[in-house]
Enzyme design. Sequence first.
Site, PDB file in Angstrom:
ATOM      1  CE1 TYR A 271     -15.051 -19.848   9.868  1.00 54.51           C
ATOM      2  CE2 TYR A 271     -16.934 -18.793  10.932  1.00 54.51           C
ATOM      3  CZ  TYR A 271     -15.574 -18.990  10.829  1.00 54.51           C
ATOM      4  OH  TYR A 271     -14.716 -18.342  11.693  1.00 54.51           O
TER       5      TYR A 271
ATOM      6  CB  SER B  56     -16.364 -18.353  14.968  1.00 56.12           C
ATOM      7  OG  SER B  56     -17.283 -17.437  14.437  1.00 56.12           O
TER       8      SER B  56
END
Length: 258
Positions: free
Chosen positions: A159, A146
């Site tokens: 995250y 990501s």
Amino acid sequence: MKEPFDISSKVVVCTGIASGIGKAITDTFLANGVHGFVGVDIDETLDNVYKKELSNYSRSFYTLCGDVSDEKNVKKYLDLTLSKFGRIDVMINNAAYAQAIEIHNTPEEVWDKTFNVNVKSLYINAKHLIPHMKTNGGGLIINTGSISSHVGMPTQGAYAASKGALAQLTRQMAIEYAGDNIRVVAVCPGTVDTPLVHESAKQSGDYDSYMKKLYDGHPIGRIAKPEEIAKLFLYLSSDDASFITGANIMIDGGFTAQ
């Protein structure tokens, strides 16, 4: 002469296929004639999601429902692939868990689940997959990272930390197993146009403002389509990408170049 990005000889396993990027990867690989594809997701409606595809690709496509952070499920999907196709050429670790919470407000169970799904699952997978790939003469592992692997963003605490660990694990595994002809790379998308993003926009209370902020955050002026991300996975899974290993490849509309 083979077509560019040819995967017709590849046996692929992909986790997190029920929606979003995983769904686009599955659709793209099936459409491009993958030899064998086993898809995994925790969604119990998985067979309904792919009812048509399971019928149309009955000899090359199989699904399995299970939590990828549970070792017995990892064994199940790897064993299923080996029983159907005899080998695993490409492993795509795409399943992920995320909650948008500030670090100090993150419940311990959310922190643990985030790391179990996003990081520990990669270790469990490698524990059982790497010996097979060594015996088989090599292979490819693609981890879905990501932009949060590389930059700080509000409410991305657990995250972002987990995806940062994924980025370094990708580098470490690439070096660890290069001599075994096993390549390891990470694909790091920016914001992708998925149902989850639109649901988050609705929950924000101001859908238009939320979406505008996402679009404006990417210098290219928009967010990605899942199919655009899937095509990078397709390229990396082909022999055309045989010199790429250890890389965290950004596909983010310029987000991390700012």
